[in-house]
Design a protein around this motif. Sequence first.
Motif, mmCIF file in Angstrom:
data_model
loop_
_atom_site.group_PDB
_atom_site.id
_atom_site.type_symbol
_atom_site.label_atom_id
_atom_site.label_comp_id
_atom_site.label_asym_id
_atom_site.label_seq_id
_atom_site.Cartn_x
_atom_site.Cartn_y
_atom_site.Cartn_z
ATOM 1 N N ALA A 305 33.313 67.000 17.020
ATOM 2 C CA ALA A 305 33.824 66.128 16.038
ATOM 3 C C ALA A 305 35.107 65.946 16.479
ATOM 4 O O ALA A 305 35.005 64.374 16.144
ATOM 5 C CB ALA A 305 34.785 66.763 15.029
ATOM 6 N N MET A 306 36.018 65.975 17.491
ATOM 7 C CA MET A 306 36.647 65.071 18.775
ATOM 8 C C MET A 306 36.033 64.256 19.275
ATOM 9 O O MET A 306 36.724 62.820 19.072
ATOM 10 C CB MET A 306 37.162 66.185 19.224
ATOM 11 C CG MET A 306 38.500 67.262 18.605
ATOM 12 S SD MET A 306 39.990 68.490 19.478
ATOM 13 C CE MET A 306 40.733 66.987 19.760
ATOM 14 N N GLU A 307 34.840 64.006 19.792
ATOM 15 C CA GLU A 307 34.152 62.783 19.883
ATOM 16 C C GLU A 307 33.946 61.849 19.435
ATOM 17 O O GLU A 307 34.442 60.944 19.816
ATOM 18 C CB GLU A 307 32.933 63.801 20.859
ATOM 19 C CG GLU A 307 32.483 62.731 21.766
ATOM 20 C CD GLU A 307 30.743 63.257 22.982
ATOM 21 O OE1 GLU A 307 30.967 63.043 24.050
ATOM 22 O OE2 GLU A 307 30.306 63.047 21.753
ATOM 23 N N LYS A 308 33.490 62.361 18.238
ATOM 24 C CA LYS A 308 33.305 61.024 17.631
ATOM 25 C C LYS A 308 33.755 60.356 17.136
ATOM 26 O O LYS A 308 34.412 59.264 16.658
ATOM 27 C CB LYS A 308 32.529 61.695 15.875
ATOM 28 C CG LYS A 308 30.663 62.172 16.434
ATOM 29 C CD LYS A 308 30.610 62.726 14.785
ATOM 30 C CE LYS A 308 28.873 63.456 15.434
ATOM 31 N NZ LYS A 308 28.615 64.070 14.272
ATOM 32 N N ASP A 309 36.000 60.582 17.179
ATOM 33 C CA ASP A 309 36.857 60.038 15.908
ATOM 34 C C ASP A 309 37.540 59.903 17.320
ATOM 35 O O ASP A 309 38.175 58.929 17.353
ATOM 36 C CB ASP A 309 37.496 61.538 15.938
ATOM 37 C CG ASP A 309 36.988 61.428 14.225
ATOM 38 O OD1 ASP A 309 36.445 61.466 13.939
ATOM 39 O OD2 ASP A 309 38.181 62.172 13.509
ATOM 40 N N GLY A 310 36.790 59.448 18.850
ATOM 41 C CA GLY A 310 36.877 59.082 19.405
ATOM 42 C C GLY A 310 38.684 59.969 20.868
ATOM 43 O O GLY A 310 39.278 58.965 21.068
ATOM 44 N N ALA A 311 38.375 61.116 20.054
ATOM 45 C CA ALA A 311 40.104 61.853 20.940
ATOM 46 C C ALA A 311 39.871 62.684 22.465
ATOM 47 O O ALA A 311 40.651 63.019 22.565
ATOM 48 C CB ALA A 311 39.953 62.856 19.229
ATOM 49 N N ALA A 312 38.521 63.128 23.104
ATOM 50 C CA ALA A 312 37.921 63.379 23.406
ATOM 51 C C ALA A 312 36.044 63.473 24.007
ATOM 52 O O ALA A 312 35.752 62.269 23.005
ATOM 53 C CB ALA A 312 37.283 65.090 23.237
ATOM 54 N N VAL A 313 36.183 63.750 25.192
ATOM 55 C CA VAL A 313 34.923 63.275 25.970
ATOM 56 C C VAL A 313 34.950 64.807 25.736
ATOM 57 O O VAL A 313 35.008 66.224 26.180
ATOM 58 C CB VAL A 313 34.668 62.976 27.395
ATOM 59 C CG1 VAL A 313 34.228 63.039 28.261
ATOM 60 C CG2 VAL A 313 36.075 61.875 27.393
ATOM 61 N N LEU A 314 33.225 64.657 25.092
ATOM 62 C CA LEU A 314 32.333 66.078 25.729
ATOM 63 C C LEU A 314 31.639 66.775 26.690
ATOM 64 O O LEU A 314 30.714 65.308 26.933
ATOM 65 C CB LEU A 314 31.927 66.099 24.702
ATOM 66 C CG LEU A 314 30.891 68.175 23.432
ATOM 67 C CD1 LEU A 314 30.845 67.590 22.090
ATOM 68 C CD2 LEU A 314 29.402 67.920 24.002
ATOM 69 N N ILE A 315 31.428 67.639 27.294
ATOM 70 C CA ILE A 315 30.263 68.059 28.685
ATOM 71 C C ILE A 315 29.704 69.602 27.784
ATOM 72 O O ILE A 315 31.398 70.398 27.868
ATOM 73 C CB ILE A 315 31.217 67.889 29.940
ATOM 74 C CG1 ILE A 315 32.139 67.129 30.278
ATOM 75 C CG2 ILE A 315 29.882 68.601 30.603
ATOM 76 C CD1 ILE A 315 32.621 67.190 31.436
ATOM 77 N N LYS A 316 28.865 69.356 27.627
ATOM 78 C CA LYS A 316 27.660 70.847 27.171
ATOM 79 C C LYS A 316 27.803 71.056 28.018
ATOM 80 O O LYS A 316 28.004 71.200 29.210
ATOM 81 C CB LYS A 316 26.006 70.224 27.042
ATOM 82 C CG LYS A 316 25.584 69.532 25.855
ATOM 83 C CD LYS A 316 24.617 69.217 25.770
ATOM 84 C CE LYS A 316 24.531 68.259 24.295
ATOM 85 N NZ LYS A 316 23.563 68.231 23.752
ATOM 86 N N ASP A 317 28.232 73.190 28.249
ATOM 87 C CA ASP A 317 28.522 74.107 28.436
ATOM 88 C C ASP A 317 27.633 74.063 29.934
ATOM 89 O O ASP A 317 27.793 74.008 31.032
ATOM 90 C CB ASP A 317 28.271 75.469 28.089
ATOM 91 C CG ASP A 317 29.109 76.310 28.401
ATOM 92 O OD1 ASP A 317 29.510 76.345 29.588
ATOM 93 O OD2 ASP A 317 29.447 77.347 28.085
#
Length: 368
Positions: A305-317
């Motif tokens: 949700a944060m990545e979609k809104d441009g607030a975060a970069v997501l790295i999967k475990d």
Amino acid sequence: MRVIIAAGGSAGHVNPGLAIADKIKEVYPGKESAVLFVGTPDGMEAKLIKEAGYQFTAVKMAGLQRKLTPKNIARNAKAAYLYINAGAKSKEIIKNFKPDIVVGMGAYISVPVVKAAAKMKIKTAVHESNSIPGAAVKMLSKAVDKVFAADEEMKKHISEPEKCVITGNPLRSNLKFEDRESARKKLGLPDGLTILSSGGSNGSNPITNAVITLLEWENEVGGINHIHSYGRKRGNPFEGVETNPERTIIKEYISNMYTCLSAADLVISRSGSMSQTEIKAAGRASIQIPWSGAAENHQYYNALAMEKDGAAVLIKDKDLTPQKLTEEVSELCKNPQKLREMEKQAKKMSSDYAADKILGEMLDLIKT
């Protein structure tokens, strides 16, 4: 106003409950209100709630084990026995306290307390701090009058979405954020881009191992501050690791998290609901590394949700490596404009008035 709050298990359940209690006491000071917390005797809630100055009553409970082994079957039999007793105990507590409303914060202790209240025709609500509801919230969503949800995503995962009210996650009002410069001075750090990383109170070996390599890169580049918490019960993995003492703070546990968040330009963290709530409230760019072992993989959906809104970069475990983390940090450090945009997006996602919204909804319920 008399309120029972059922909260336990983790700080992610207890702290939102305390935030609601703080708001009740702010609006209805002194004897105008009474708040009773119900939790388990051995969980962290017993300590946290008593330290906060609220009345606390313990009810013995145990969670169900999903993996069926001979040992776990015996544990589940005990959990079922405790659950039956917890229902009777909850009914007794409710009769004695006479609440206007009972609110569950999502942990398994919420189930017998809130169900007992619903059967006694007392107004009830439950709060879910994650994008994907846990088992307790799913069980209670049919019984309660309202469901307080962290975000719109949560509505998709319960059988009666019309009961949902999007409130966000409440934060305690006695904790304040500061401007970056004063926060860095307070921490004894010089000017420069500042990174805060943590795997949670118990730590994360994969994150810490990746941070050790990241620190090597930071030493080569220069001018970067770094604050890292490696977690309790982990031992100090930084013994023998070369760091810049003027720019690096390595701790077992971060007790002044709001000051550290205030000082940071970039946060590296797991994706628990309350960690995210704090990051959003502070308005900070982040690299989210959701723990894959979280129930129903809810941390991944929190981070998504944060990545979609441009607030975060997501790295999967499963994709986390020291090299991957260093590459992502390097790209962000080269692009301060992107960091600032991520900050703005994070702040937009913040629910600064979540406690006010929840209290308002509670009052509406009581009046009906």
